[in-house]
Design an enzyme around this catalytic site. Structure first.
Site, PDB file in Angstrom:
ATOM      1  N   LYS A 111       0.813  -1.218   0.000  1.00 53.82           N
ATOM      2  CA  LYS A 111       0.000   0.000   0.000  1.00 53.82           C
ATOM      3  C   LYS A 111       0.844   1.264   0.000  1.00 53.82           C
ATOM      4  O   LYS A 111       0.461   2.260  -0.597  1.00 53.82           O
ATOM      5  CB  LYS A 111      -0.949   0.009   1.206  1.00 53.82           C
ATOM      6  CG  LYS A 111      -2.096  -0.981   1.071  1.00 53.82           C
ATOM      7  CD  LYS A 111      -3.162  -0.720   2.117  1.00 53.82           C
ATOM      8  CE  LYS A 111      -4.366  -1.624   1.905  1.00 53.82           C
ATOM      9  NZ  LYS A 111      -5.402  -1.399   2.924  1.00 53.82           N
ATOM     10  N   LYS A 194      -4.642  -9.104  -7.928  1.00 53.33           N
ATOM     11  CA  LYS A 194      -5.814  -9.352  -7.095  1.00 53.33           C
ATOM     12  C   LYS A 194      -6.955  -8.412  -7.489  1.00 53.33           C
ATOM     13  O   LYS A 194      -6.694  -7.247  -7.810  1.00 53.33           O
ATOM     14  CB  LYS A 194      -5.392  -9.061  -5.641  1.00 53.33           C
ATOM     15  CG  LYS A 194      -6.207  -9.722  -4.588  1.00 53.33           C
ATOM     16  CD  LYS A 194      -5.611  -9.456  -3.213  1.00 53.33           C
ATOM     17  CE  LYS A 194      -5.699  -7.985  -2.833  1.00 53.33           C
ATOM     18  NZ  LYS A 194      -5.470  -7.732  -1.403  1.00 53.33           N
ATOM     19  N   LYS A 197     -10.462  -2.989  -4.682  1.00 55.20           N
ATOM     20  CA  LYS A 197     -11.309  -1.795  -4.674  1.00 55.20           C
ATOM     21  C   LYS A 197     -10.615  -0.620  -5.335  1.00 55.20           C
ATOM     22  O   LYS A 197     -11.257   0.270  -5.856  1.00 55.20           O
ATOM     23  CB  LYS A 197     -11.611  -1.392  -3.233  1.00 55.20           C
ATOM     24  CG  LYS A 197     -12.519  -2.345  -2.475  1.00 55.20           C
ATOM     25  CD  LYS A 197     -12.470  -1.963  -1.009  1.00 55.20           C
ATOM     26  CE  LYS A 197     -13.460  -2.742  -0.179  1.00 55.20           C
ATOM     27  NZ  LYS A 197     -13.220  -2.522   1.257  1.00 55.20           N
TER      28      LYS A 197
HETATM   29  P1  AMP Z   1     -10.868  -5.029   2.307  1.00 51.32           P
HETATM   30  O1  AMP Z   1     -11.511  -4.709   1.017  1.00 51.32           O
HETATM   31  O2  AMP Z   1      -9.378  -4.909   2.223  1.00 51.32           O
HETATM   32  O3  AMP Z   1     -11.467  -4.335   3.480  1.00 51.32           O
HETATM   33  O4  AMP Z   1     -11.128  -6.573   2.525  1.00 51.32           O
HETATM   34  C1  AMP Z   1     -12.286  -7.092   3.134  1.00 51.32           C
HETATM   35  C2  AMP Z   1     -12.262  -8.611   3.106  1.00 51.32           C
HETATM   36  O5  AMP Z   1     -12.325  -9.089   1.758  1.00 51.32           O
HETATM   37  C3  AMP Z   1     -10.996  -9.231   3.710  1.00 51.32           C
HETATM   38  O6  AMP Z   1     -11.352 -10.401   4.430  1.00 51.32           O
HETATM   39  C4  AMP Z   1     -10.174  -9.582   2.506  1.00 51.32           C
HETATM   40  O7  AMP Z   1      -9.302 -10.672   2.760  1.00 51.32           O
HETATM   41  C5  AMP Z   1     -11.245  -9.969   1.495  1.00 51.32           C
HETATM   42  N1  AMP Z   1     -10.778  -9.740   0.128  1.00 51.32           N
HETATM   43  C6  AMP Z   1     -10.400  -8.544  -0.412  1.00 51.32           C
HETATM   44  N2  AMP Z   1     -10.046  -8.698  -1.711  1.00 51.32           N
HETATM   45  C7  AMP Z   1     -10.181 -10.021  -1.999  1.00 51.32           C
HETATM   46  C8  AMP Z   1      -9.974 -10.809  -3.180  1.00 51.32           C
HETATM   47  N3  AMP Z   1      -9.565 -10.273  -4.333  1.00 51.32           N
HETATM   48  N4  AMP Z   1     -10.235 -12.142  -3.102  1.00 51.32           N
HETATM   49  C9  AMP Z   1     -10.663 -12.711  -1.946  1.00 51.32           C
HETATM   50  N5  AMP Z   1     -10.878 -12.016  -0.806  1.00 51.32           N
HETATM   51  C10 AMP Z   1     -10.650 -10.689  -0.815  1.00 51.32           C
END
Ligand code: AMP
Ligand code: TRP
Length: 342
Positions: A111, A194, A197
């Site tokens: 990040k 990956k 967002k």
């Molecule tokens: P975040 O968007 O970083 O707040 O992630 C929220 C949840 O979604 C966390 O448990 C991450 O591990 C999961 N997550 C985020 N991106 C992915 C992805 N591309 N594939 C699987 N899980 C994801």
């Protein structure tokens, strides 16, 4: 008692990876555990968030939880900043965690990127706040996607060092729960990245609020290769896709994994179904499946967007119930540290 804690950041663009890697699993766990699901707005501001959008994004994650089927009566749903104990315990953990531990965190490196000097101090101590989230509820299990595994190892290190240093048995050693066929959903444009967002290309992800047209278009345009789909003979002796095969055709295996996760079938079953097929036939089937699963969730999210009062009421009630658990644990931590208390 077994307790689940997990969180999602309100940083906009909730996507299929968030759903398959995290939120869908949250729903499944509520039958067997005491569950606490947080919208981690304090984590979100470790990187710049427009104040006007943060509220909307906080409501959006809450709406996603509700639309996916998390029951706010059985589970606690709340946003982190409404429970001050998170910030308070995080401070103590800032004094427990070692710089050497934080320096190993790959998410910070990803990040902060090349502009390490310009990253916020909050981004650096992010994992300490995450440990506070989890340990305030003495959570035994944390469902997350693959990318959070290292942060959970740090949480265990912090719990262990705190217990050791202060001679208490206050915090449990929390276990990650990483399950489902899609713990790491990749970008639709580039199977080596990956799904995220923050990808500037909206075509790289299926957003949970995308309508049917957008979903169909993104799947139709998803990057593929020029070969036919593989069959189950590609699997290794553990019935898994070998790394070399995945590396050679990352987009194909990503779409196959998404299909398996959405249909709740094994990858093997999906490979059997589509062995030797053209991508066009497979994509049509994937579109139909994605619409069936995501359509009703997106519709409910859009409905809740027009009813912020209902969403805010869920968060208010959740915060109150969260405080009732978190505050006594914080008090125990304060006493262990030796603070003079009233
Ligand atoms: P975040 O968007 O970083 O707040 O992630 C929220 C949840 O979604 C966390 O448990 C991450 O591990 C999961 N997550 C985020 N991106 C992915 C992805 N591309 N594939 C699987 N899980 C994801
Ligand atoms: N760091 C997690 C993410 O980016 C979000 C998060 C914050 C979290 N606190 C948590 C996840 C506690 C699980 C438990 O996805």
């Amino acid at each position: 008692m077994n307790r689940i804690f997990s969180g999602v950041q309100p940083t906009g663009n909730l996507h299929l990876g968030n759903y398959l890697g995290a939120i869908r699993n949250f729903v499944a766990l509520q039958d067997d555990y005491d569950c606490v699901y947080c919208v981690v707005d304090m984590h979100a501001i470790t990187q710049w968030q427009e104040p006007g959008e943060l509220k909307a994004h906080t409501r959006e994650v809450t709406a996603a939880y509700l639309a996916a089927g998390i029951d706010p009566k059985r589970c606690i749903i709340f946003n982190q900043s409404q429970v001050a104990a998170h910030a308070e315990l995080a401070w103590i953990f800032n004094c427990v965690a070692r710089l050497g531990w934080l320096n190993r965190m790959t998410q910070f490196k990803d990040k902060a990127g090349k502009h390490r000097e310009a990253a916020s101090a909050g981004l650096y101590v992010y994992p300490n706040l995450m440990a506070a989230d989890i340990l305030l509820y003495k959570a035994t299990h944390v469902p997350v996607g693959e990318d959070q595994k290292q942060h959970l190892e740090l949480t265990r290190d912090i719990a262990q060092k705190f217990n050791n240093d202060f001679g208490v048995e206050l915090f449990p050693l929390t276990e990650p729960l990483i399950f489902g066929a899609a713990t790491r959903v990749m970008s639709l444009r580039d199977g080596k990245n990956k799904m995220s967002k923050s990808d500037p290309s909206d075509a790289s992800r299926i957003n949970m609020t995308d309508d049917a047209d957008a979903i169909a278009k993104k799947i139709r345009r998803a990057t593929t290769d020029s070969e036919l789909l593989p069959g189950p003979d590609i699997l290794d002796e553990n019935r898994r896709v070998p790394e070399a095969a995945r590396a050679a055709r990352p987009e194909a295996y990503n779409l196959l994994g998404i299909y398996a996760a959405l249909s709740e079938k094994s990858v093997e079953a999906v490979l059997e179904e589509f062995a030797g097929a053209q991508f066009s036939r497979f994509k049509a089937a994937l579109t139909e499946l994605a619409l069936a699963v995501l359509g009703p969730i997106g519709a409910e999210m859009r409905r809740l967007r027009d009813d912020p009062g209902a969403v805010d009421a869920v968060l208010r009630d959740g915060a109150e119930r969260a405080r009732a658990i978190a505050e006594p644990v914080l008090e125990e931590a304060y006493r262990a540290v030796g603070y003079l208390r009233p």
